[in-house]
Design a protein around this motif. Structure first.
Motif, PDB file in Angstrom:
ATOM      1  N   GLU A  32      60.561  11.136 -28.344  1.00  0.00           N
ATOM      2  CA  GLU A  32      61.326  11.923 -29.316  1.00  0.00           C
ATOM      3  C   GLU A  32      61.982  13.131 -28.616  1.00  0.00           C
ATOM      4  OE1 GLU A  32      61.314  10.767 -32.469  1.00  0.00           O
ATOM      5  OE2 GLU A  32      62.761  12.329 -33.069  1.00  0.00           O
ATOM      6  N   GLY A  33      63.283  13.284 -28.799  1.00  0.00           N
ATOM      7  CA  GLY A  33      63.974  14.444 -28.209  1.00  0.00           C
ATOM      8  C   GLY A  33      64.316  14.280 -26.740  1.00  0.00           C
ATOM      9  N   GLU A  34      63.937  13.150 -26.125  1.00  0.00           N
ATOM     10  CA  GLU A  34      64.267  12.928 -24.714  1.00  0.00           C
ATOM     11  C   GLU A  34      65.275  11.791 -24.605  1.00  0.00           C
ATOM     12  OE1 GLU A  34      60.679  12.530 -22.364  1.00  0.00           O
ATOM     13  OE2 GLU A  34      59.858  14.403 -23.165  1.00  0.00           O
ATOM     14  N   TYR A  35      65.910  11.697 -23.436  1.00  0.00           N
ATOM     15  CA  TYR A  35      66.985  10.706 -23.273  1.00  0.00           C
ATOM     16  C   TYR A  35      66.664   9.615 -22.273  1.00  0.00           C
ATOM     17  CZ  TYR A  35      69.627  14.051 -25.955  1.00  0.00           C
ATOM     18  OH  TYR A  35      70.045  14.872 -26.946  1.00  0.00           O
ATOM     19  N   THR A  36      65.703   9.913 -21.403  1.00  0.00           N
ATOM     20  CA  THR A  36      65.367   8.924 -20.383  1.00  0.00           C
ATOM     21  C   THR A  36      63.872   8.622 -20.457  1.00  0.00           C
ATOM     22  OG1 THR A  36      65.214  10.739 -18.789  1.00  0.00           O
ATOM     23  CG2 THR A  36      67.274   9.506 -18.843  1.00  0.00           C
ATOM     24  N   LEU A  37      63.473   7.596 -19.717  1.00  0.00           N
ATOM     25  CA  LEU A  37      62.089   7.127 -19.797  1.00  0.00           C
ATOM     26  C   LEU A  37      61.237   7.811 -18.738  1.00  0.00           C
ATOM     27  CD1 LEU A  37      63.048   3.373 -20.157  1.00  0.00           C
ATOM     28  CD2 LEU A  37      61.960   4.761 -21.938  1.00  0.00           C
ATOM     29  N   ARG A  38      59.998   8.103 -19.098  1.00  0.00           N
ATOM     30  CA  ARG A  38      59.069   8.629 -18.089  1.00  0.00           C
ATOM     31  C   ARG A  38      58.352   7.457 -17.440  1.00  0.00           C
ATOM     32  NH1 ARG A  38      56.095  13.908 -20.598  1.00  0.00           N
ATOM     33  NH2 ARG A  38      57.823  14.637 -21.926  1.00  0.00           N
ATOM     34  N   THR A  39      58.266   7.513 -16.115  1.00  0.00           N
ATOM     35  CA  THR A  39      57.616   6.419 -15.382  1.00  0.00           C
ATOM     36  C   THR A  39      56.215   6.164 -15.928  1.00  0.00           C
ATOM     37  OG1 THR A  39      58.876   7.050 -13.437  1.00  0.00           O
ATOM     38  CG2 THR A  39      57.011   5.592 -13.072  1.00  0.00           C
ATOM     39  N   ALA A  40      55.466   7.244 -16.171  1.00  0.00           N
ATOM     40  CA  ALA A  40      54.090   7.078 -16.667  1.00  0.00           C
ATOM     41  C   ALA A  40      54.078   6.292 -17.975  1.00  0.00           C
ATOM     42  CB  ALA A  40      53.442   8.445 -16.858  1.00  0.00           C
ATOM     43  N   ASP A  41      55.069   6.557 -18.827  1.00  0.00           N
ATOM     44  CA  ASP A  41      55.133   5.839 -20.116  1.00  0.00           C
ATOM     45  C   ASP A  41      55.447   4.358 -19.908  1.00  0.00           C
ATOM     46  OD1 ASP A  41      54.643   8.260 -21.214  1.00  0.00           O
ATOM     47  OD2 ASP A  41      56.604   8.515 -22.178  1.00  0.00           O
ATOM     48  N   ILE A  42      56.320   4.075 -18.953  1.00  0.00           N
ATOM     49  CA  ILE A  42      56.659   2.671 -18.660  1.00  0.00           C
ATOM     50  C   ILE A  42      55.401   1.947 -18.189  1.00  0.00           C
ATOM     51  CG2 ILE A  42      58.031   1.122 -17.205  1.00  0.00           C
ATOM     52  CD1 ILE A  42      60.108   3.336 -16.918  1.00  0.00           C
ATOM     53  N   LEU A  43      54.685   2.570 -17.263  1.00  0.00           N
ATOM     54  CA  LEU A  43      53.500   1.926 -16.698  1.00  0.00           C
ATOM     55  C   LEU A  43      52.434   1.728 -17.775  1.00  0.00           C
ATOM     56  CD1 LEU A  43      53.316   3.850 -13.289  1.00  0.00           C
ATOM     57  CD2 LEU A  43      54.487   1.688 -13.801  1.00  0.00           C
ATOM     58  N   GLU A  44      52.314   2.707 -18.657  1.00  0.00           N
ATOM     59  CA  GLU A  44      51.327   2.615 -19.738  1.00  0.00           C
ATOM     60  C   GLU A  44      51.665   1.462 -20.683  1.00  0.00           C
ATOM     61  OE1 GLU A  44      50.137   5.730 -23.074  1.00  0.00           O
ATOM     62  OE2 GLU A  44      50.026   6.563 -21.044  1.00  0.00           O
ATOM     63  N   GLU A  45      52.939   1.321 -20.948  1.00  0.00           N
ATOM     64  CA  GLU A  45      53.393   0.245 -21.840  1.00  0.00           C
ATOM     65  C   GLU A  45      53.092  -1.136 -21.218  1.00  0.00           C
ATOM     66  OE1 GLU A  45      54.440   1.327 -24.658  1.00  0.00           O
ATOM     67  OE2 GLU A  45      55.403  -0.390 -25.636  1.00  0.00           O
ATOM     68  N   ILE A  46      53.252  -1.211 -19.905  1.00  0.00           N
ATOM     69  CA  ILE A  46      52.951  -2.469 -19.206  1.00  0.00           C
ATOM     70  C   ILE A  46      51.460  -2.802 -19.363  1.00  0.00           C
ATOM     71  CG2 ILE A  46      52.819  -3.585 -16.926  1.00  0.00           C
ATOM     72  CD1 ILE A  46      55.311  -1.921 -16.127  1.00  0.00           C
ATOM     73  N   GLU A  47      50.619  -1.795 -19.141  1.00  0.00           N
ATOM     74  CA  GLU A  47      49.166  -2.006 -19.263  1.00  0.00           C
ATOM     75  C   GLU A  47      48.788  -2.388 -20.684  1.00  0.00           C
ATOM     76  OE1 GLU A  47      46.721   0.741 -16.799  1.00  0.00           O
ATOM     77  OE2 GLU A  47      47.398  -1.076 -15.754  1.00  0.00           O
TER      78      GLU A  47
END
Ligand code: PLP
Length: 425
Positions: free
Chosen positions: A162-177
């Motif tokens: 929310e309120g951000e425009y790009t993805l955080r690497t940590a969030d990408i990795l968490e989503e994969i897990e």
């Protein structure tokens, strides 16, 4: 890097630029009797002046040799595609046998998914960015349907917070897990076409594999733009087009990568005669004998006229080298960012940059999110002889590219964008 907001400083950067001579190898479009500021190399790269000579050679050989040109042309057409292995391997960080120039990007994406998207009832989901390029979205949706799955259920879209425009690497990795039990494929743009964000492909690949998924990247906005190391990153497959940063002309031949560890597996694949090993290709045998490496994914004979501009363009990349190009590119984009932020801070520009400011998370492009005046800003650019790119609803994408753009152009661009409203009307 410490910069100054002045024309003389920009000119000094150009003077010291080790790649400055490459600009003269390209045609710069002319409008209103002057060279435009061309910041659209992320969409269609400019024409290398040498392309015409490369075309003429093949026209001449066709004229004089007819079918015999397949073997007797100066660059025999039968083997024309071989010449791309080395330069493409250098550009994407691969072994020569892992890369091929073939087809078009969306075609290659489908061919790769035939091999690397092999869902079962439990493991069928695909992770993509929510701002996925439309063609890629249609491709993954149709692959899901082809295998009998509902795209609504099968696509996992990575969304910024929310309120951000790009993805955080940590969030990408968490989503994969989080999806490790049901994940079949991760398919992201190496550099997102909309935000300009460069993803951490090494870590995404590592986490994806640990979750039991295949990992592929669409490098349309990454090839020839950022440093890539597909082999060492263990990426399973990648595809790219050649007409953006690679300057190989509209609809130019695309590229693909398959990691060498898959070269000895019998993966499902759609075959054509150009995927048959070269030695026995013309025996016209009933049985397909796969060529070594990625070449077995090739389908049709080399589209030579579509490859000549690619050859001209990649020869320039070989001389310039990705390392120097990337060094200059980081500096050009950092200078653009510095000048834009300065104009914003001084109240001369109502906009914000949504591309990450970390050079490790971006390539040449900056995406500028405009306020209510967006279209007006864009019109100002047009009036100022700038070619940039407008994306609905309110983003201007600009990419100064290191082969032919100058620091002075970056300076003049920001000057035009932040010039007085009144004087424009
Ligand atoms: C440019 C681009 C394409 C275009 O696909 P073609 O098959 O070359 O028409 C696809 N995906 C992405 C991410 C792109 O940037």
């Amino acid at each position: 890097m410490s910069f100054e907001n002045s024309l003389s400083f920009a000119r000094q950067l150009d003077f010291n630029d080790p790649l400055k001579r490459f600009r003269s190898h390209f045609y710069i479009p002319v409008k209103n009797a002057e060279e435009v500021i061309y910041f659209c190399g992320n969409s269609l790269g400019l024409q290398p002046k040498s392309a015409r000579t490369y075309f003429e050679q093949e026209l001449l050989d066709w004229e004089q040799l007819g079918v015999e040109g397949h073997f007797k042309a100066r660059n025999p057409w039968m083997y024309y595609h071989h010449r791309f292995k080395k330069p493409l391997a250098n550009i994407v960080g691969a072994l020569p046998e892992e890369v091929a120039a073939m087809n078009q990007l969306s075609v290659n994406l489908h061919l790769m998914m035939i091999s690397f998207y092999r869902p079962d009832r439990k493991r069928f989901k695909i992770i993509v960015e929510d701002s996925l390029f439309p063609s890629d979205r249609y491709a993954v949706q149709s692959q899901l349907r082809f295998h009998g799955f509902d795209p609504e259920e099968g696509l996992i879209e990575l969304k910024p917070r929310e309120g951000e425009y790009t993805l955080r690497t940590a969030d990408i990795l968490e989503e994969i897990e989080a999806h490790r039990e049901e994940l079949a494929l991760i398919m992201l743009g190496g550099v997102n076409y909309y935000t300009g964000q460069l993803f951490d492909m090494a870590r995404i690949s590592e986490y994806g594999h640990r979750a039991g998924a295949f990992v592929g990247f669409d490098l349309a906005h990454a090839a020839g733009n950022v440093m890539l190391n597909l082999h060492d990153w263990n990426v399973d497959f990648a595809v790219w087009c050649s007409y953006k940063y690679l300057n190989s002309g509209p609809g130019g031949v695309a590229g693909a990568f398959v990691h060498s560890r898959h070269h000895h597996e019998e993966l499902p694949r759609f075959n054509g005669w150009w995927g048959n090993e070269e030695e026995s290709r013309f025996e016209m045998s009933r049985e397909f004998r796969p060529a070594p490496g990625i070449d077995r994914w090739q389908l049709s004979n080399a589209p030579v006229f579509n490859m000549v501009a690619h050859a001209a363009a990649l020869d320039l990349f070989e001389v310039a080298g990705m390392e120097l190009l990337r060094q200059k590119s980081e500096k050009l984009t950092a200078y653009l960012e510095y000048l834009l932020e300065d104009a914003i801070a001084k109240g001369k520009l109502d906009a914000r940059i949504i591309t990450p400011s970390d050079p490790l998370q971006r390539g040449a492009q900056l995406s500028i999110l405009t306020g209510a005046n967006g279209k007006q800003l864009y019109n100002k650019l047009e009036a100022g002889n700038v070619i940039a790119d407008w994306r609905e609803p309110n983003v201007i994408r600009v990419a100064p590219v290191p082969l032919y753009n100058k620091f002075e152009e970056v300076y003049r661009f920001v000057e035009i964008l932040s010039s007085d409203w009144e004087s424009e009307d």
